[in-house]
Write a protein that holds these residues in place. Structure first.
Motif, PDB file in Angstrom:
ATOM      1  N   LEU A  92     -29.935   6.003 154.799  1.00 55.42           N
ATOM      2  CA  LEU A  92     -29.177   7.213 154.498  1.00 55.42           C
ATOM      3  C   LEU A  92     -28.045   6.965 153.519  1.00 55.42           C
ATOM      4  CD1 LEU A  92     -28.953   8.760 158.086  1.00 55.42           C
ATOM      5  CD2 LEU A  92     -30.372   9.569 156.191  1.00 55.42           C
ATOM      6  N   GLU A  93     -27.420   5.781 153.605  1.00 54.25           N
ATOM      7  CA  GLU A  93     -26.285   5.465 152.737  1.00 54.25           C
ATOM      8  C   GLU A  93     -26.680   5.420 151.258  1.00 54.25           C
ATOM      9  OE1 GLU A  93     -23.112   4.853 153.475  1.00 54.25           O
ATOM     10  OE2 GLU A  93     -23.104   4.710 155.673  1.00 54.25           O
ATOM     11  N   ALA A  94     -27.953   5.179 150.993  1.00 52.87           N
ATOM     12  CA  ALA A  94     -28.397   4.999 149.608  1.00 52.87           C
ATOM     13  C   ALA A  94     -28.881   6.294 148.964  1.00 52.87           C
ATOM     14  CB  ALA A  94     -29.513   3.953 149.550  1.00 52.87           C
ATOM     15  N   ILE A  95     -28.913   7.376 149.719  1.00 55.28           N
ATOM     16  CA  ILE A  95     -29.499   8.622 149.225  1.00 55.28           C
ATOM     17  C   ILE A  95     -28.416   9.535 148.638  1.00 55.28           C
ATOM     18  CG2 ILE A  95     -30.651  10.763 149.933  1.00 55.28           C
ATOM     19  CD1 ILE A  95     -32.135   9.116 152.040  1.00 55.28           C
ATOM     20  N   THR A  96     -28.718  10.100 147.486  1.00 55.66           N
ATOM     21  CA  THR A  96     -27.917  11.190 146.929  1.00 55.66           C
ATOM     22  C   THR A  96     -28.794  12.431 146.907  1.00 55.66           C
ATOM     23  OG1 THR A  96     -26.599   9.701 145.540  1.00 55.66           O
ATOM     24  CG2 THR A  96     -26.612  12.029 144.950  1.00 55.66           C
ATOM     25  N   LEU A  97     -28.407  13.425 147.678  1.00 60.03           N
ATOM     26  CA  LEU A  97     -29.222  14.629 147.793  1.00 60.03           C
ATOM     27  C   LEU A  97     -28.952  15.552 146.610  1.00 60.03           C
ATOM     28  CD1 LEU A  97     -28.805  15.464 151.612  1.00 60.03           C
ATOM     29  CD2 LEU A  97     -30.752  14.373 150.492  1.00 60.03           C
ATOM     30  N   GLU A  98     -29.880  15.556 145.664  1.00 60.28           N
ATOM     31  CA  GLU A  98     -29.784  16.471 144.534  1.00 60.28           C
ATOM     32  C   GLU A  98     -31.184  16.688 143.968  1.00 60.28           C
ATOM     33  OE1 GLU A  98     -27.595  14.963 141.180  1.00 60.28           O
ATOM     34  OE2 GLU A  98     -28.142  12.891 141.625  1.00 60.28           O
ATOM     35  N   PRO A  99     -31.408  17.859 143.361  1.00 60.90           N
ATOM     36  CA  PRO A  99     -32.701  18.088 142.722  1.00 60.90           C
ATOM     37  C   PRO A  99     -32.894  17.102 141.572  1.00 60.90           C
ATOM     38  CG  PRO A  99     -31.440  20.128 142.990  1.00 60.90           C
ATOM     39  CD  PRO A  99     -30.504  18.992 143.266  1.00 60.90           C
ATOM     40  N   PRO A 100     -34.132  16.802 141.167  1.00 56.09           N
ATOM     41  CA  PRO A 100     -35.355  17.466 141.636  1.00 56.09           C
ATOM     42  C   PRO A 100     -35.971  16.847 142.881  1.00 56.09           C
ATOM     43  CG  PRO A 100     -35.880  16.010 139.824  1.00 56.09           C
ATOM     44  CD  PRO A 100     -34.378  15.940 139.977  1.00 56.09           C
ATOM     45  N   GLU A 101     -35.590  15.623 143.240  1.00 58.53           N
ATOM     46  CA  GLU A 101     -36.252  15.010 144.401  1.00 58.53           C
ATOM     47  C   GLU A 101     -35.791  15.620 145.710  1.00 58.53           C
ATOM     48  OE1 GLU A 101     -37.265  10.704 146.506  1.00 58.53           O
ATOM     49  OE2 GLU A 101     -35.841  10.767 144.851  1.00 58.53           O
ATOM     50  N   TRP A 102     -34.543  16.052 145.769  1.00 58.26           N
ATOM     51  CA  TRP A 102     -33.963  16.500 147.032  1.00 58.26           C
ATOM     52  C   TRP A 102     -33.408  17.922 146.910  1.00 58.26           C
ATOM     53  CZ3 TRP A 102     -34.695  13.169 151.039  1.00 58.26           C
ATOM     54  CH2 TRP A 102     -34.884  11.805 150.757  1.00 58.26           C
ATOM     55  N   PRO A 103     -34.216  18.911 146.575  1.00 63.81           N
ATOM     56  CA  PRO A 103     -33.709  20.282 146.556  1.00 63.81           C
ATOM     57  C   PRO A 103     -33.551  20.813 147.978  1.00 63.81           C
ATOM     58  CG  PRO A 103     -36.080  20.307 146.271  1.00 63.81           C
ATOM     59  CD  PRO A 103     -35.668  18.845 146.321  1.00 63.81           C
ATOM     60  N   GLY A 161     -21.860  19.689 162.257  1.00 67.42           N
ATOM     61  CA  GLY A 161     -20.659  19.950 161.468  1.00 67.42           C
ATOM     62  C   GLY A 161     -19.584  20.676 162.238  1.00 67.42           C
ATOM     63  N   LEU A 162     -19.988  21.549 163.159  1.00 68.80           N
ATOM     64  CA  LEU A 162     -19.014  22.279 163.974  1.00 68.80           C
ATOM     65  C   LEU A 162     -18.225  21.342 164.876  1.00 68.80           C
ATOM     66  CD1 LEU A 162     -21.205  25.328 164.970  1.00 68.80           C
ATOM     67  CD2 LEU A 162     -19.110  25.405 163.626  1.00 68.80           C
ATOM     68  N   GLN A 163     -18.840  20.248 165.279  1.00 63.33           N
ATOM     69  CA  GLN A 163     -18.187  19.309 166.190  1.00 63.33           C
ATOM     70  C   GLN A 163     -17.485  18.167 165.470  1.00 63.33           C
ATOM     71  OE1 GLN A 163     -21.937  18.482 168.562  1.00 63.33           O
ATOM     72  NE2 GLN A 163     -20.456  18.751 170.210  1.00 63.33           N
ATOM     73  N   GLU A 164     -18.151  17.635 164.438  1.00 65.57           N
ATOM     74  CA  GLU A 164     -17.712  16.369 163.864  1.00 65.57           C
ATOM     75  C   GLU A 164     -17.226  16.455 162.421  1.00 65.57           C
ATOM     76  OE1 GLU A 164     -17.594  13.848 165.837  1.00 65.57           O
ATOM     77  OE2 GLU A 164     -18.891  14.488 167.499  1.00 65.57           O
ATOM     78  N   GLY A 165     -17.601  17.519 161.695  1.00 62.30           N
ATOM     79  CA  GLY A 165     -17.223  17.601 160.297  1.00 62.30           C
ATOM     80  C   GLY A 165     -17.942  16.578 159.437  1.00 62.30           C
ATOM     81  N   LEU A 166     -17.345  16.254 158.297  1.00 60.16           N
ATOM     82  CA  LEU A 166     -17.993  15.402 157.301  1.00 60.16           C
ATOM     83  C   LEU A 166     -17.567  13.938 157.372  1.00 60.16           C
ATOM     84  CD1 LEU A 166     -17.686  17.821 154.269  1.00 60.16           C
ATOM     85  CD2 LEU A 166     -19.836  16.865 155.079  1.00 60.16           C
ATOM     86  N   ALA A 167     -16.634  13.612 158.270  1.00 60.07           N
ATOM     87  CA  ALA A 167     -15.980  12.295 158.221  1.00 60.07           C
ATOM     88  C   ALA A 167     -16.956  11.131 158.266  1.00 60.07           C
ATOM     89  CB  ALA A 167     -14.965  12.179 159.352  1.00 60.07           C
ATOM     90  N   SER A 168     -17.983  11.219 159.109  1.00 63.81           N
ATOM     91  CA  SER A 168     -18.886  10.072 159.271  1.00 63.81           C
ATOM     92  C   SER A 168     -20.186  10.225 158.491  1.00 63.81           C
ATOM     93  CB  SER A 168     -19.208   9.878 160.764  1.00 63.81           C
ATOM     94  OG  SER A 168     -19.825  11.037 161.294  1.00 63.81           O
ATOM     95  N   VAL A 169     -20.260  11.216 157.625  1.00 61.66           N
ATOM     96  CA  VAL A 169     -21.471  11.465 156.839  1.00 61.66           C
ATOM     97  C   VAL A 169     -21.388  10.690 155.526  1.00 61.66           C
ATOM     98  CG1 VAL A 169     -22.860  13.232 155.682  1.00 61.66           C
ATOM     99  CG2 VAL A 169     -21.727  13.750 157.860  1.00 61.66           C
ATOM    100  N   PRO A 170     -22.395   9.896 155.171  1.00 57.94           N
ATOM    101  CA  PRO A 170     -22.360   9.194 153.884  1.00 57.94           C
ATOM    102  C   PRO A 170     -22.106  10.178 152.745  1.00 57.94           C
ATOM    103  CG  PRO A 170     -24.191   8.399 155.204  1.00 57.94           C
ATOM    104  CD  PRO A 170     -23.624   9.578 155.939  1.00 57.94           C
ATOM    105  N   PRO A 171     -21.161   9.871 151.857  1.00 60.91           N
ATOM    106  CA  PRO A 171     -20.741  10.860 150.852  1.00 60.91           C
ATOM    107  C   PRO A 171     -21.836  11.277 149.887  1.00 60.91           C
ATOM    108  CG  PRO A 171     -19.739   8.692 150.435  1.00 60.91           C
ATOM    109  CD  PRO A 171     -20.358   8.635 151.795  1.00 60.91           C
ATOM    110  N   GLY A 172     -22.851  10.434 149.705  1.00 58.17           N
ATOM    111  CA  GLY A 172     -23.935  10.805 148.804  1.00 58.17           C
ATOM    112  C   GLY A 172     -24.761  11.976 149.302  1.00 58.17           C
TER     113      GLY A 172
END
Length: 349
Positions: free
Chosen positions: A36-47, A312-323
């Motif tokens: 998960l740490e290596a993924i950047t969610l963006e199109p076209p692979e990750w729409p 997200g309602l419980q934990e927010g973005l703090a522990s989510v890999p930024p990519g």
């Protein structure tokens, strides 16, 4: 709202993972990507898929501040318009059929006929659930429950006029409201069972296809009763009795037992169930939440939309890999709609 889009894009992977029936295979591919740490969610692979486009339609419709009939007409209009942005997003056949029957602007043009095939047998019913978290964000307060019931049921059956479909919308909206006001997930399922009779009262009073809805009503509640009983949560008191299900294959086998047509997460009853299971079992660990609620065989983008949004309602973005969220398609729209919903829900309180 942003994490619901993250869960969608991650579970979808351009259709590659949504249509993969093997959790072990998905995890092999995830490891090849570097995790998960290596993924950047963006199109076209990750729409994002149809899930986020339709969730945005719900959220942005609610964010107008309209109420009552004008709100329902607005949602119908936005669902029809959203179908124009479905290239490469794989909308479900029931959503396509339902939106084709809507006539926004006409009296009760937001209602479509009862659909006896929209059960999971012959037609996926998750399309109402996956777009409904925003309803709980708009109406989070306990005293707004009648409004949450009405809006989730009416918006759900704009495309999925069958209890197995629109009760999924009610479940996800309710989970959103409960999460927004800090209720722990251990209580959510019992609260859903408590609310179902009130939902039936609404369906009966609305007077639309009452006989057909009555005949198909019991499946959803029975399935949830069995699930909650198996986890020791019928009374809403923790700690839940959670099996470890530490491997993708074990999770696939359990989710398959809840599913219709051998496709976990495809129906309105089991997509929220998989999401809640992931929340309960993840122990506050984002990676485990993804392993359980997003990266499994079946309709993984729909369960991911719900599970990650509730996280997200419980934990927010703090522990989510930024990519994952940084380049997410439509991140700005998701964020802006969330701000407007928060102001409408909490600004006067």
């Amino acid at each position: 709202m942003v994490l619901s889009g993250v869960g969608d894009a991650l579970g979808y992977r351009g259709g590659r993972w949504e249509y993969c029936t093997s959790g072990p295979q998905i995890h092999v591919e995830l490891a090849e990507l570097g995790g998960l740490e290596a993924i950047t969610l963006e199109p076209p692979e990750w729409p994002v898929s149809d899930d986020t486009i339709l969730h945005l339609a719900t959220a942005e419709g609610l964010a107008t501040g309209l109420e009552g009939e004008p709100l329902l007409q607005e949602l119908a209009h936005r669902y029809v318009a959203a179908m124009g942005d479905m290239e490469g997003r794989k909308p479900g056949p029931t959503s396509i059929l339902g939106t084709s029957q809507l006539r926004p602007g006409e009296p009760e043009g937001y209602r479509i006929p009862f659909n006896p095939t929209a059960t999971g047998w012959g037609g996926a019913t998750v399309g109402a659930a996956m777009r409904s978290l925003a309803i709980g964000l708009r109406y989070p307060h306990a005293w707004e429950l009648p409004t949450l019931i009405r809006v989730s049921i009416e918006s759900g059956r704009m495309t999925h006029h069958h209890p197995t479909g629109y009760l999924g919308a009610l479940a996800v909206a309710l989970f959103g409201a409960l999460g927004a006001r800090g209720e722990p997930p251990e209580r959510w399922g019992a609260e859903l069972l408590r609310v179902l009779p009130l939902a039936w009262d609404y369906v009966e009073s609305a007077g639309v296809a009452v006989g057909e809805n009555a005949a198909a009503w019991s499946f959803f509640g029975d399935a949830w009763h069995r699930y909650l009983e198996s986890r020791g949560l019928l009374e809403g008191c923790g700690p839940p009795q959670m099996p470890s299900l530490s491997s993708p294959a074990e999770r696939d086998a359990v989710y398959l037992g809840w599913a219709l047509e051998g496709w976990p997460g495809r129906s309105g009853h089991d997509a929220p169930m998989v999401a809640l299971e992931a929340l309960l079992a993840s122990g506050g660990c984002w990676e485990d939440l993804c392993n359980r609620g997003v990266l499994h065989g079946g309709d993984s983008d729909s369960t991911g939309t719900i599970a990650a949004g509730c996280w997200g309602l419980q934990e927010g973005l703090a522990s989510v890999p930024p990519g994952l969220p940084c380049c997410l398609e439509h991140r700005g729209r998701l964020r802006d709609a969330a701000h407007r919903l928060h102001m409408l829900a909490w600004g006067r309180h």
